[in-house]
Each structure stands twice: as C-alpha cells, then as structure tokens.
Design an enzyme around this catalytic site. Structure first.
Site, mmCIF file in Angstrom:
data_model
loop_
_atom_site.group_PDB
_atom_site.id
_atom_site.type_symbol
_atom_site.label_atom_id
_atom_site.label_comp_id
_atom_site.label_asym_id
_atom_site.label_seq_id
_atom_site.Cartn_x
_atom_site.Cartn_y
_atom_site.Cartn_z
ATOM 1 N N MET A 160 0.942 -1.160 0.168
ATOM 2 C CA MET A 160 -0.034 -0.033 -0.077
ATOM 3 C C MET A 160 0.813 1.377 -0.039
ATOM 4 O O MET A 160 1.826 1.436 0.858
ATOM 5 C CB MET A 160 -0.816 -0.007 1.362
ATOM 6 C CG MET A 160 -1.706 0.823 1.586
ATOM 7 S SD MET A 160 -2.807 0.455 2.824
ATOM 8 C CE MET A 160 -2.496 1.204 4.106
ATOM 9 N N ARG A 296 -6.934 -1.233 9.112
ATOM 10 C CA ARG A 296 -6.597 -0.763 10.554
ATOM 11 C C ARG A 296 -6.979 -1.861 11.709
ATOM 12 O O ARG A 296 -6.647 -1.736 12.595
ATOM 13 C CB ARG A 296 -7.578 0.466 10.394
ATOM 14 C CG ARG A 296 -7.006 1.629 9.839
ATOM 15 C CD ARG A 296 -7.809 3.113 9.866
ATOM 16 N NE ARG A 296 -7.143 4.189 9.255
ATOM 17 C CZ ARG A 296 -7.253 5.322 9.099
ATOM 18 N NH1 ARG A 296 -8.558 5.554 9.162
ATOM 19 N NH2 ARG A 296 -6.575 6.075 8.455
ATOM 20 N N TYR A 432 1.545 3.585 12.254
ATOM 21 C CA TYR A 432 1.248 3.543 11.019
ATOM 22 C C TYR A 432 -0.375 3.210 10.990
ATOM 23 O O TYR A 432 -1.207 3.087 11.842
ATOM 24 C CB TYR A 432 2.089 2.548 10.341
ATOM 25 C CG TYR A 432 2.374 1.300 10.879
ATOM 26 C CD1 TYR A 432 1.296 0.570 11.695
ATOM 27 C CD2 TYR A 432 3.401 0.608 10.408
ATOM 28 C CE1 TYR A 432 1.614 -0.666 12.077
ATOM 29 C CE2 TYR A 432 3.535 -0.929 10.726
ATOM 30 C CZ TYR A 432 2.555 -1.575 11.586
ATOM 31 O OH TYR A 432 2.786 -2.782 12.379
ATOM 32 N N GLU A 433 -0.993 3.015 9.697
ATOM 33 C CA GLU A 433 -2.203 3.317 9.302
ATOM 34 C C GLU A 433 -3.196 4.036 9.759
ATOM 35 O O GLU A 433 -4.117 3.975 10.224
ATOM 36 C CB GLU A 433 -2.803 1.781 9.854
ATOM 37 C CG GLU A 433 -2.442 0.544 8.834
ATOM 38 C CD GLU A 433 -3.060 0.739 7.510
ATOM 39 O OE1 GLU A 433 -2.445 0.381 6.600
ATOM 40 O OE2 GLU A 433 -3.955 1.184 7.310
ATOM 41 N N GLY A 434 -2.499 5.152 9.923
ATOM 42 C CA GLY A 434 -3.179 6.567 10.443
ATOM 43 C C GLY A 434 -2.746 6.489 12.013
ATOM 44 O O GLY A 434 -3.220 5.484 12.581
#
Ligand SMILES: Cc1cc2nc3c(=O)[nH]c(=O)nc-3n(C[C@H](O)[C@H](O)[C@H](O)COP(=O)(O)OP(=O)(O)OC[C@H]3O[C@@H](n4cnc5c(N)ncnc54)[C@H](O)[C@@H]3O)c2cc1C
Length: 577
Positions: A160, A296, A432-434
């Site tokens: 990603m 997430r 990570y992942e927001g």
C-alpha cells in the site's frame, strides 16, 4: 516458546463474534463448528511451528538490502512457501478467485496467531489482504482475473503506497504522478517512503497499490487516483514478464519489526513503471479506504498479538524467578515473584488487557462480516469500531509489552529474553495506518456525526442498558455519555480534538468492558459447579478488567472535557520556553 491461545480464541469467537449466527447465513455456511475449530487450531499450530521460531532471527538479522533488492533473513522464504502451500493466505478472499470465502472473523483469528508468533512477517499478509480487498471491490473484471488468484493464494504479495516525505498524515499533499499511455496504462512517477514489504525475496511478484495524481487533478484528496503497479509486468496469460522499474532505493533502520522491510520506492526513475487505474479517476481515496479499513483493524490486532506473546513470556518468567519472601508471610523463604501482589497486578493487567482488546477486535470483525451480508447497522458499527479498535488496542499492546519488561526486571531490559523485542515491535502500531491521534480525530469528527450522531449514541445506549448491574461499567457509560453530549452539542472543534484521545480511550474501554462482562456471564454458565481453570481464569480476568481498569477510563472524563483553552494558553514560542 509461543503457544497459540486456541481455547480462548474459540471462546471469544463463540460468545463475542457469535460465529454460529454468522454461519447460519448462506454466504458463510462453510463456517461450520468443525471448520472453525480446524482453522483456529490449524493456524495456531502452523504459527507455533513455522513463524514463531523465526521471530528472533528476524529481529537480530532483519531484512537487508543486497544489490538493489531486499533479502529476507534465513528461513523466511521457506516459511512463506509453507504458508502459501497450506492455504492460509486466502481464508476470507473471494471464492471466485481461489479464496475460501470464509468470514473475515476467521481470518482475524488466524492473523492473530501468526502475528503473535511473528509480528514483522505477518505484516506481509496484512498488506496483501488489503490489496485483495481494494481490487475485489474497485478493480475491473480483467484486473480481478489477472491479479486476485495469485494474491489470494499468497504466491504474490501486495503493498500500500500512500506516504511521501511531505505527505504523511496529510495524504492529500502527495505529488506522485500518473500520465496516460497510448496502450491504456499509465506511467507512474515519484517516490514513496516507508513502504512495508515494498520489496522482498519471498514471492514471485509484488503488486503495489499506489496513490498518484493524474494530469490536471484537483488539489487535495479529491484529486487522488489509485493505481496497480506490479513489480514485474504481468503477461496476458498471467505469467510474470519484464521488470517494471519499481526501484528499491533503500530500507529503513528501525526501532523494531526488523524483519519487515520498510522501503523507499522510486517509480519511473530507471524506466517506465506502468500502472493500471483501479476504480474511477480521482476515486483513489475511496478505493484506498476499502483497503485501509480492514488494515486498520488488522493493525489493531497487532496489539492483541503482542499482548498475548508478552503475557505468555512474563507468566513463564514470573513462575521461575525467585526473589524475596512474601511480605507478611510466615516463611522467610524467597518465593517465585508471581506470588508478590504487585507482580500479580502486572500479570493480571496484561492478561485482562489482552483479553479485552481481543474481544474488541473480534467483535469489530464480526460487524465487518455482517456488513458484507448487507446489514447496514453492522456497517455503521464496523465504521465506528474501527478507530476505537485500532487506537485502543495498539496503545494497550504497548502498555502490556512494557509491563512484560517490568515483570522481567533487569532481564527485561537486556535483549536475551525477547521481552524487549516485543516492546520495540509494538511501538510502531500506534503510528502507521493513520496515527492514533488521527484515529481519535476521525472518532470525534466523522464517526461522531455519522447518521446524525445516532450510531455512536445507539451503541452507548445499548451498552448502558446491558451493564445496569455493574457499578464500574455503569459509571463509565455515564461519563462517556456526558463527554459525548458535550462534544456533540457544546464543544468547539478544538475542544473536541483536544479531548479526542482520552474520549477514545473511554469509549473503547466501555465497549471492551461490556464484552468482558458478556464473556464473564458465559463463563459462569459453562463453569457451573466445575473447576475448569480456563473458565475460572476468564472470570477472574473479566473481574479484574472491570474492577481495576474500567474506573481508570472513567477518570479520563476531566481530560476529555478540559477543552482547548489550556492547550492554547501558551504561544508556540512560550511552549518551548
Ligand atoms: C515502519 C513503518 C511502516 C509503514 N508502512 C507504510 C506503508 O506500507 N505504506 C504507507 O503508505 N505508509 C507507511 N508508513 C507511513 C505511516 O503510515 C506514517 O508514518 C504515518 O501515517 C504518520 O505520518 P508521518 O510519519 O508523516 O507523521 P506526521 O503526519 O508528520 O505526524 C507527526 C505527528 O503529528 C500528528 N499529526 C499530524 N497531523 C495531525 C493532525 N491533522 N491532527 C492531529 N495530529 C496530527 C500525528 O498524529 C503524529 O503524532 C509506515 C511507517 C513506518 C514507520
């Protein structure tokens, strides 16, 4: 040593996910009790045998660069091959493309065991599953036919690509470009950083999903499109063709997850990197969210993975290590530290915390499955539970890993025991992942106002009604309700954002505590007059979580409602004074 917690996993699947109800739907009819048990136990056994023994070498040797490519530590390729051959990659992937079409909830359990055995290696499947989701939902039939079978089987892996040096949390600032080619493809150009498993030698091909801007695209997130860019171009018959010039510039040297190569990738530098549009032009964020939402949850699951592994290690150490006599005891003989009250506190906190976040994650996964059956309420619930699960579970994972070090004393700080690796590995998950800050902003922003605020209110009301008999949960529900009302009706945007992280912890603890209470009731019923250690342990962990950890969250009400004034009492210069 790692032992997959299969009995606990099956118990939570039954009483929290309600897997039997899911299996009652045609789409998931294959998830029979026998199949569920076989998958949970099989994944656990596989994780113990194939992934766990590689965790240490992954940390000490790590992924390395050699001649412009990433080389994985010894044993990783063989473990990956075994993972592919045993069919673990495609549990929830669409059956039309070689997957097993089973519930996402079952994939969650298998990922938990694999990641507890080896968190760094299990990042590779997490990203691949996200790529499958994005292509399955937004790709053309041709793209699905060409890429999904190999991705679903794990023969190829996915990545990603959002982040660029100037575009981290602010994805809309990205500048990678895509220009149309005459053959219908696009030339992708630009540099992406921090790309997990951006290169490695375990699979034949890597399918990069890349966000980029087409010519004259509007500024910000509205102008972003998603492209599929293979490492090696794929021939019409699905075989792997020429190099697509996705260059691995370097890999990062990091605090943890050393076996997960974090790559700087350059597209279109050494030749054309040909990409294919996924979904409509400028529809990139939507497609990426499909990929990110489940990712997430899977990152939240990393909190559970580390929590489980760290707890097992600490329990084993505490049973062996002998220090000091029991305070107030008659004997002056030193005892195993496990029996000192403060060590008991740490161990119970680790155990209860792990069980609580596992319940939260499994509950959220169940909602994802119900959403795929067309249940709109479940979809809203899954949306709401995503930031709660990602942020709370990863924060809890760090706390548990830190306690794991503390239980080991000095031995925790030296690398030998593995407790330190868990802590270092766990530290990335809130980033990570927001970041967890971004998750909290999503909670008090989009999620709080979703369906006119009804989703968030509805879940709170349902829980409030069910926790009537538990004073700590009732108090937390009331405090969470007060903060929510204030945020929905009276608070400014800065007030809300300033209190978003404590509010997220309150809401997530409430949902987790409610699920612990539910499990407690089920365990009481199963236990009856019996003496089953697992059930007794389940009841004790739920009691501890509700009595000791839930009130801490209630105490966050003040922090959640402190408002923006104290945060902005100082200018930026004064803040640094
Ligand atoms: C090991 C590793 C693996 C990764 N894997 C991938 C990957 O596979 N693919 C990929 O695309 N990216 C990946 N990333 C990137 C990762 O997602 C970003 O690092 C993350 O989103 C944060 O962005 P940033 O590092 O630029 O931090 P920044 O955005 O600069 O954030 C710094 C701090 O400021 C806060 N902040 C920033 N903006 C706001 C705001 N608006 N409101 C409140 N707080 C804010 C953040 O919460 C954070 O605390 C990876 C990163 C690492 C370290």
């Amino acid at each position: 040593m790692f032992t997959a917690p299969t009995r606990e996993q099956l118990f939570v699947l039954k009483h929290v996910t309600d897997i039997d109800e899911l299996a009652g739907h045609n789409r998931f009819a294959d998830a029979t009790p026998d199949m569920v048990q076989a998958i949970v136990e099989g994944a656990g056994e596989f994780a113990e045998k194939e992934f766990a023994p590689l965790n240490r070498i992954g940390d000490t040797v790590g992924a390395r660069m050699k001649d412009g490519h990433v080389v994985m530590p010894d044993g990783y390729k063989a473990a990956w091959d075994a993972y592919v051959q045993n069919g673990w990659a495609g549990i929830a992937a669409p059956a039309d493309f070689g997957g097993q079409g089973l519930p996402f909830s079952l994939a969650t359990v298998s990922l938990e065991s694999l990641g507890a055995a080896n968190m760094a290696l299990t990042l590779c499947p997490i990203l691949s599953v996200g790529a499958v989701e994005a292509i399955a939902h937004h790709g053309s039939q041709e793209q699905k036919d060409l890429y999904l079978p190999k991705l679903a089987s794990g023969e190829w892996t996915g990545t990603m690509n959002l982040t660029e040096p100037q575009a981290g949390s602010d994805v809309g600032a990205l500048t990678a470009t895509a220009t149309p080619r005459e053959d219908g493809g696009w030339n992708i150009k630009g540099q992406k950083i921090y790309i997990t498993f951006g290169d490695h030698d375990m699979a034949e091909n890597i399918v990069h999903l890349v966000l980029a801007r087409t010519p004259d695209a509007p500024a910000g997130t509205r102008g972003i499109s998603l492209f599929l860019v293979p490492k090696y171009r794929v021939n019409d018959d699905g075989s792997v063709g020429e190099d697509n010039h996705v260059q691995t510039v370097s890999i990062e040297h990091k605090l943890g997850i050393n076996a997960s190569p974090t790559c700087v990738l350059a597209y279109g530098e050494s030749g054309d990197s040909i990409g294919y549009l996924i979904g409509p032009e400028h529809g990139g964020m939507r497609a990426m969210f499909t990929m990110m939402n489940n990712a997430r949850l899977n990152v939240g699951l990393q909190g559970v993975q580390i929590g489980e592994r760290a707890t097992q290690l600490a329990l084993a150490f505490a049973a062996e290590r002998v220090q000091s006599a029991r305070a107030g005891g008659e004997s002056r003989d030193p005892i195993a530290i496990l029996d000192h009250p403060d060590v008991r506190r740490m161990l119970l906190r680790m155990k209860a915390g792990t069980q609580a976040i596992r319940a939260l994650l499994y509950y959220a996964s169940g909602q994802v499955d119900r959403a795929t059956l067309g249940d709109e309420d479940a979809r809203a619930l899954a949306d709401l539970l995503t930031p709660l699960s990602k942020a709370y579970a990863t924060d809890m994972g760090i706390e548990i890993a830190s306690l794991g070090i503390q239980v080991h004393g000095g031995m925790g700080f030296v690398e030998e025991t593995g407790a330190a690796q868990h802590y270092r590995d766990a530290r990335i998950a809130p980033i990570y992942e927001g970041t967890n800050g971004i998750q909290a902003a999503d909670l008090v922003g989009r999620k709080m106002s979703m369906n006119g605020g009804e989703s968030m209110r509805g879940l709170l009301e349902m829980i409030t009604a069910e926790v009537e008999d538990s004073a700590p949960l009732k108090q937390l529900a009331a405090a969470t309700g007060r903060v929510m009302q204030w945020m929905q009706n009276d608070a400014s945007i800065d007030d809300k954002l300033g209190g978003s992280v404590p509010f997220l912890t309150m809401y997530a603890t409430l949902v987790s505590g409610w699920l612990m209470a539910r499990q407690r009731s089920a365990a009481m019923q199963e236990l009856g007059e019996g003496n089953d250690p697992f059930l007794k342990s389940k009841i004790a962990a739920a009691d501890y979580y509700i009595a000791a950890m839930v009130p801490e969250a209630t105490g966050l009400e003040g922090a959640a409602m402190a408002g923006e004034a104290p945060l902005y009492a100082l200018t930026a210069a004064e803040l640094a004074a």
